[in-house]
Scaffold this active site. Structure first.
Site, PDB file in Angstrom:
ATOM      1  N   GLY A 195     -15.482   3.008   3.701  1.00  0.00           N
ATOM      2  CA  GLY A 195     -14.233   3.717   3.424  1.00  0.00           C
ATOM      3  C   GLY A 195     -13.511   3.236   2.176  1.00  0.00           C
ATOM      4  N   GLN A 196     -14.248   2.606   1.259  1.00  0.00           N
ATOM      5  CA  GLN A 196     -13.608   2.124   0.028  1.00  0.00           C
ATOM      6  C   GLN A 196     -13.284   3.305  -0.881  1.00  0.00           C
ATOM      7  OE1 GLN A 196     -15.985  -0.671  -2.233  1.00  0.00           O
ATOM      8  NE2 GLN A 196     -14.250  -1.264  -3.538  1.00  0.00           N
ATOM      9  N   ASN A 220     -12.722  -3.096   2.816  1.00  0.00           N
ATOM     10  CA  ASN A 220     -13.568  -1.902   2.842  1.00  0.00           C
ATOM     11  C   ASN A 220     -14.562  -1.978   1.682  1.00  0.00           C
ATOM     12  OD1 ASN A 220     -12.144  -0.786   5.023  1.00  0.00           O
ATOM     13  ND2 ASN A 220     -10.605   0.119   3.668  1.00  0.00           N
ATOM     14  N   HIS A 237     -10.543  -5.755  -3.137  1.00  0.00           N
ATOM     15  CA  HIS A 237      -9.201  -6.083  -2.658  1.00  0.00           C
ATOM     16  C   HIS A 237      -9.247  -6.368  -1.171  1.00  0.00           C
ATOM     17  CE1 HIS A 237      -9.811  -1.724  -2.457  1.00  0.00           C
ATOM     18  NE2 HIS A 237      -9.049  -1.723  -1.368  1.00  0.00           N
ATOM     19  N   ASP A 247       0.843  -1.194   0.000  1.00  0.00           N
ATOM     20  CA  ASP A 247       0.000   0.000   0.000  1.00  0.00           C
ATOM     21  C   ASP A 247       0.880   1.248   0.000  1.00  0.00           C
ATOM     22  OD1 ASP A 247      -3.241   0.495   0.929  1.00  0.00           O
ATOM     23  OD2 ASP A 247      -1.853   2.196   1.044  1.00  0.00           O
TER      24      ASP A 247
HETATM   25  P1  AMP Z   1      -9.600   1.175  -0.033  1.00  0.00           P
HETATM   26  O1  AMP Z   1      -9.599   2.563   0.572  1.00  0.00           O
HETATM   27  O2  AMP Z   1     -10.018   0.077   0.885  1.00  0.00           O
HETATM   28  O3  AMP Z   1     -10.357   1.176  -1.347  1.00  0.00           O
HETATM   29  O4  AMP Z   1      -8.088   0.838  -0.356  1.00  0.00           O
HETATM   30  C1  AMP Z   1      -7.386   1.405  -1.405  1.00  0.00           C
HETATM   31  C2  AMP Z   1      -5.943   1.459  -0.976  1.00  0.00           C
HETATM   32  O5  AMP Z   1      -5.162   1.671  -2.133  1.00  0.00           O
HETATM   33  C3  AMP Z   1      -5.621   2.605  -0.008  1.00  0.00           C
HETATM   34  O6  AMP Z   1      -5.132   2.073   1.221  1.00  0.00           O
HETATM   35  C4  AMP Z   1      -4.551   3.408  -0.740  1.00  0.00           C
HETATM   36  O7  AMP Z   1      -3.541   3.869   0.109  1.00  0.00           O
HETATM   37  C5  AMP Z   1      -4.032   2.397  -1.753  1.00  0.00           C
HETATM   38  N1  AMP Z   1      -3.460   2.970  -2.964  1.00  0.00           N
HETATM   39  C6  AMP Z   1      -3.959   3.975  -3.718  1.00  0.00           C
HETATM   40  N2  AMP Z   1      -3.153   4.212  -4.773  1.00  0.00           N
HETATM   41  C7  AMP Z   1      -2.120   3.332  -4.678  1.00  0.00           C
HETATM   42  C8  AMP Z   1      -0.950   3.085  -5.451  1.00  0.00           C
HETATM   43  N3  AMP Z   1      -0.669   3.781  -6.571  1.00  0.00           N
HETATM   44  N4  AMP Z   1      -0.105   2.103  -5.049  1.00  0.00           N
HETATM   45  C9  AMP Z   1      -0.360   1.404  -3.923  1.00  0.00           C
HETATM   46  N5  AMP Z   1      -1.451   1.580  -3.158  1.00  0.00           N
HETATM   47  C10 AMP Z   1      -2.321   2.536  -3.522  1.00  0.00           C
END
Ligand code: AMP
Ligand code: ZN
Length: 114
Positions: A93-94, A87, A100, A32
Site C-alpha cells: 500500500g505504499q 508500507n 517513511h 499525515d
Molecule cells: P504510504 O501510503 O505509506 O506511502 O504513505 C504516504 C502517506 O503520505 C499517506 O498516508 C498520505 O496520506 C500522506 N501524504 C500524502 N501527501 C501528503 C501531504 N502533502 N502532507 C502530508 N501527508 C501526505
C-alpha cells in the site's frame, strides 16, 4: 521515481511548505494529511531511498526508529502505546515512494490490518 519528482524530497528542500513536527540533520516529521488515528505522523529520512527493499545504508533505520520513539514520547504515546508502519511496494500500500515510518496512536488499533 527520481528524487526531483518526489513529494517528500520537495518537502525536505522546502519547495513545498509544510509544518515539521520535528527535524534534525537526518530526518524530519510531518502530520499525515489524511490521518488514520488521532496522532498520525510520518517520520522521513532526508536522504531519498525508494523503500526499505532499496536500503543500502544500515544506519538509516536505526536512527529513524530512535527518532520515532522520541517523537512518540513527545506526543505522550509512550504509556498508552502506538503502532509503527512501513508500507512497502504495491501490496504494502505504499503511495509515496520515499521511505517513511507511519506513527499511529491515540486510539486502540485493531489487528490484523486491512
Ligand atoms: P504510504 O501510503 O505509506 O506511502 O504513505 C504516504 C502517506 O503520505 C499517506 O498516508 C498520505 O496520506 C500522506 N501524504 C500524502 N501527501 C501528503 C501531504 N502533502 N502532507 C502530508 N501527508 C501526505
Ligand atoms: Zn524522495
Amino acid at each position: 521515481m527520481t528524487s526531483e519528482k518526489c513529494l517528500f524530497c520537495s518537502m525536505n528542500k522546502k519547495e513545498i511548505k509544510v509544518d515539521f513536527v520535528y527535524e534534525d540533520e537526518h530526518a524530519f516529521a510531518i502530520r499525515d494529511i489524511n490521518p488514520q488515528a488521532p496522532t498520525h505522523i510520518l517520520i522521513i529520512p532526508r536522504q531519498h531511498v525508494d523503500n526499505i527493499s532499496k536500503l543500502d545504508d544500515k544506519a538509516i533505520m536505526g536512527s529513524l526508529f530512535h527518532t520515532t520513539a522520541r517523537i512518540a514520547d513527545q506526543e505522550n504515546l509512550t504509556k498508552s502505546g502506538f503502532r509503527l508502519v512501513v508500507n512497502t511496494g504495491d501490496d504494502g500500500g505504499q503511495t509515496v515512494h520515499h521511505l517513511h515510518i507511519h506513527l499511529l496512536g491515540g486510539r486502540s488499533l485493531t489487528w490484523p490490518p486491512g
